[in-house]
Enzyme design. Structure first.
Site, PDB file in Angstrom:
ATOM      1  N   CYS A  75      20.154  -0.439  -7.452  1.00 39.38           N
ATOM      2  CA  CYS A  75      20.602  -1.160  -8.640  1.00 39.38           C
ATOM      3  C   CYS A  75      19.417  -1.750  -9.408  1.00 39.38           C
ATOM      4  O   CYS A  75      18.579  -1.029  -9.906  1.00 39.38           O
ATOM      5  CB  CYS A  75      21.612  -2.230  -8.221  1.00 39.38           C
ATOM      6  N   HIS A  76      19.316  -3.094  -9.497  1.00 38.78           N
ATOM      7  CA  HIS A  76      18.186  -3.735 -10.169  1.00 38.78           C
ATOM      8  C   HIS A  76      16.975  -3.886  -9.250  1.00 38.78           C
ATOM      9  O   HIS A  76      15.908  -4.317  -9.691  1.00 38.78           O
ATOM     10  CB  HIS A  76      18.592  -5.118 -10.686  1.00 38.78           C
TER      11      HIS A  76
END
Length: 243
Positions: free
Chosen positions: A167-168
């Site tokens: 994800c991030h």
């Protein structure tokens, strides 16, 4: 007779091997005997199933994995890989700039608090076999501003140890300056930052590049966890050249 020695394939994807052998014996249930006993029955198939699962669970035996995180990690992006690693036999340490506990996030609210195993100031990359970077909007944004966290992650790239970021999570790796030419994915909003860092960005559930495993979101966790475990089991990969 089937014994441990016959089935101890350390360089094989054991999950795939488990499924393949189970299917093979089920298809040939009327043709095989074990230790001179009667034809293979359901009880014996269950014993084979249990035996092979033990092989899978020991895949990362002896490995120690660091999960580097700050407050604001997306809960499932930490808890799911942690569970998968532990089920595969690895010891898992939560490393953080926080001193005692780190707090998770779930979509739009704070959730669980987890105890810290090692403060980032005391953590040494040489003590770990791999690094996992969960996502969450707040978590990587804080980590990328922490010099000790950046250096900790950088050490894994420079020594070729596996890194799994979801994800991030890959945002932290941008600060290392060592991503040029790597094939990666991430949450869609991070792709511009990664491309600016020289990354070949792809919109796929999981990307593996020389021990670096990346995925886009919690929807990809199954594929992410499987590849993460495979890369850690393989051990050290080719180190990234320093600039």
């Amino acid at each position: 007779m089937i014994n441990q020695k016959d089935l101890n394939f350390s360089n094989v994807n054991k999950k795939f091997f488990h499924r393949l052998v189970k299917k093979f014996f089920l298809m040939n249930i009327q043709r095989f005997t074990f230790s001179g006993s009667d034809f293979c029955n359901n009880y014996q198939v269950k014993r084979i199933d249990q035996f092979l699962k033990i092989n899978v669970m020991s895949k990362l035996s002896g490995k120690i994995v660091a999960i580097l995180t700050e407050n604001g990690f997306e809960e499932v992006e930490l808890t799911s890989p942690k569970k998968a690693l532990e089920e595969a036999g690895a010891a898992v340490h939560i490393v953080s700039p926080q001193k005692e506990k780190v707090k998770g996030w779930n979509h739009d609210h704070w959730t669980i608090e987890l105890p810290i195993d090692k403060n980032i100031s005391d953590a040494k990359s040489e003590d770990y076999d791999a690094l996992v970077l969960p996502g969450g909007v707040l978590n990587p944004d804080k980590l990328r501003m922490n010099k000790e966290a950046v250096e900790f992650a950088k050490d894994f790239l420079e020594t070729g140890k596996p890194i799994a970021a979801i994800c991030h999570g890959p945002q932290l790796l941008i600060e290392t300056g060592l991503l040029e030419g790597r094939d990666m994915t991430s949450y869609s909003s991070v792709q511009t930052d990664l491309k600016n860092a020289g990354v070949n960005w792809h919109d796929r559930e999981v990307i593996v590049d020389n021990g670096l495993v990346t995925s886009r979101s919690p929807d990809d966790l199954k594929a992410f966890n499987e590849k993460m475990i495979e890369e850690i089991a393989e051990g050290i990969h080719a180190p990234v050249p320093t600039h």
